[in-house]
Design a protein around this motif. Structure first.
Motif, PDB file in Angstrom:
ATOM      1  N   GLY A  48      -9.027   2.273  -0.810  1.00  0.00           N
ATOM      2  CA  GLY A  48      -8.221   3.338  -0.234  1.00  0.00           C
ATOM      3  C   GLY A  48      -8.991   4.234   0.705  1.00  0.00           C
ATOM      4  N   ILE A  95      -3.723   4.022  -0.824  1.00  0.00           N
ATOM      5  CA  ILE A  95      -4.332   3.133  -1.803  1.00  0.00           C
ATOM      6  C   ILE A  95      -3.596   1.796  -1.807  1.00  0.00           C
ATOM      7  N   GLY A  96      -4.367   0.736  -1.988  1.00  0.00           N
ATOM      8  CA  GLY A  96      -3.805  -0.606  -2.117  1.00  0.00           C
ATOM      9  C   GLY A  96      -4.579  -1.387  -3.152  1.00  0.00           C
ATOM     10  N   ARG A  97      -3.993  -2.476  -3.590  1.00  0.00           N
ATOM     11  CA  ARG A  97      -4.653  -3.355  -4.559  1.00  0.00           C
ATOM     12  C   ARG A  97      -5.061  -4.651  -3.874  1.00  0.00           C
ATOM     13  N   ASP A 136       2.058   0.510  -9.990  1.00  0.00           N
ATOM     14  CA  ASP A 136       0.699  -0.007 -10.103  1.00  0.00           C
ATOM     15  C   ASP A 136      -0.278   0.865  -9.322  1.00  0.00           C
ATOM     16  N   LEU A 137       0.103   1.257  -8.102  1.00  0.00           N
ATOM     17  CA  LEU A 137      -0.761   2.102  -7.292  1.00  0.00           C
ATOM     18  C   LEU A 137      -0.912   3.481  -7.918  1.00  0.00           C
ATOM     19  N   TYR A 144      -9.123  -2.071  -6.357  1.00  0.00           N
ATOM     20  CA  TYR A 144      -8.323  -1.201  -5.495  1.00  0.00           C
ATOM     21  C   TYR A 144      -9.198  -0.661  -4.365  1.00  0.00           C
ATOM     22  N   GLU A 159       5.180   0.831  -6.568  1.00  0.00           N
ATOM     23  CA  GLU A 159       4.643   2.186  -6.691  1.00  0.00           C
ATOM     24  C   GLU A 159       3.883   2.376  -7.993  1.00  0.00           C
ATOM     25  N   VAL A 216       0.862  -1.182   0.000  1.00  0.00           N
ATOM     26  CA  VAL A 216       0.000   0.000   0.000  1.00  0.00           C
ATOM     27  C   VAL A 216       0.895   1.228   0.000  1.00  0.00           C
TER      28      VAL A 216
END
Length: 393
Positions: A256, A267-269, A294-295, A254, A292, A223
């Motif tokens: 967040g 934010i996280g996946r 991807d987020l 996602y 980093e 995250v």
């Protein structure tokens, strides 16, 4: 050297600490053992905050459990005098070609959960910092929000100790040996004995495969907290203005949070992740370029003015079941061993209710509600995947 307890909790993270408190409060001699010193950054509960929602994917069992968990979190706030739950609202946005909210609307209405159905125009009107295509739809839950996860674990730890529990930290469990009347739990130096054991070992569940061969796998997740782009954001993502959120489309899911106290938009996946096994090195945030990138891409897509400087990032662990549903059951051969694991990246919000359920099972010999969807027996057929029904924490 042996020491006797009513209950030993192996793994004192969110679920274990909640259960430990509930057990000790009921007068049981309770020992909690953790390989680290909770709250810590080695498992799944660190990094603040965690979403709490009630209009939940997965059916009525989850909705009712979420409602009870909310009640228990409020009780914890009252008992400690700490602010643990913030009702920011949660905005769930999805591409309808990938995911539809239909069943969740019905379940929410059946259980008195307030929700609103929004089209893309209304989403953009209410929250100008959100960018979504016209076909996208949302489900907004105004009474949802987020929990300060580390504060919650700390609160349970303090209350557990005040209730008489012993908490043994920085101690690895080397073996668990079950019997009809007692269970022994071994560490490097001491063997402990109890009438019951709670196994809530999180991402380390596979370490106990000789005791229970549950198909729980651990993955590394990341995250990040990003600084909104100054005047372009103009406070649009600040706590008190912006809700918690989930976004789902063909690229992934996602989740967040708003910027809390200037910490940045978190934010996280939810999907994906890199497999990890207990004992293996655990790569920190930034070890992979996609950590980093991807987020940031998700922010640029949905919250473009939030995609500023990376303020910090961290890596944590999910422990996943094949169907993303939890494991909450008793051992198939030893009913004095309670299994609680596989919380699959969306379990924290339920910890307050799950601790209560575990204590009920040990004290009264029953769960108090239908938990069949969380049974160990379902793994015989490996269940069915419901990936996408829930997004993130």
């Amino acid at each position: 050297m042996r020491q006797l307890y009513d209950v030993i909790v192996v793994g004192a993270g969110s679920m274990g600490m909640s259960a430990g408190y509930e057990l000790a409060k009921r007068g049981m001699r309770t020992l909690l053992i953790d390989a680290f010193d909770p709250p810590h950054d080695k498992g799944s509960h660190h990094g603040e905050p965690r979403l709490i929602r009630h209009a939940y994917g997965g059916g009525p069992t989850y909705v009712k459990l979420a409602i009870r968990a909310d009640e228990r979190w409020r009780e914890l706030e009252e008992e400690t005098g700490e602010k643990l739950l913030v009702r920011s609202g949660v905005l769930n946005v999805a591409d309808p070609d990938v995911y539809k909210f239909g069943v969740r609307f019905g379940d929410a209405e059946d259980h008195g959960v307030r929700i609103e159905a929004l089209d893309a125009e209304e989403i953009r009107h209410r929250w100008p910092g959100v960018r979504v295509p016209d076909r996208y739809r949302a489900m907004y839950e105004p009474d949802a929000g987020y929990l300060y996860s580390e504060k919650c674990v700390s609160a349970y730890r303090r209350l557990a100790k005040e209730s008489g529990a012993r908490i043994l930290t920085d101690t690895f469990v080397t073996g668990i040996h079950a019997g009809a009347a007692f269970v022994t739990v071994s560490t490097k130096d001491v063997t402990y004995t109890a009438s019951h054991v709670v196994l809530s070992a999180g991402a380390w569940y596979r370490s106990f495969a000789s005791l229970i061969d549950a198909p729980i796998r651990a993955v590394r997740k990341v995250v990040g907290w990003f600084e909104p782009n100054g005047s372009a954001a103009d406070g649009a993502y600040d706590a008190g203005t912006f809700p918690g959120f989930t976004f789902g489309d063909a690229s992934g899911g996602y989740y967040g949070f708003p910027s809390i106290g200037g910490a940045g938009v978190k934010i996280g996946r939810h999907d994906g992740g890199i497999p990890w096994e207990p004992g293996e090195p655990f790569a920190p945030f930034g070890a992979y370029p996609d950590d980093e990138a991807d987020l940031r891409l998700a922010l640029e897509t949905f919250l473009p003015a939030a995609a500023g400087k990376l303020m910090r990032g961290t890596a944590c662990k999910y422990e996943l079941t094949p169907d993303d549903d939890f494991l909450i059951d008793v051992h198939p051969e030893y009913p004095n061993i309670v299994l609680a694991g596989g919380f699959s990246g969306h379990g924290f919000k339920f910890a307050s209710a799950i601790g209560e359920l575990i204590a009920d099972r040990i004290e009264y010999g029953r769960w108090g509600r239908d938990l069949s969807i969380f049974s160990f027996g379902r793994f015989a057929g490996q269940g069915h995947s419901r990936t996408g029904a829930r997004t993130g924490t």
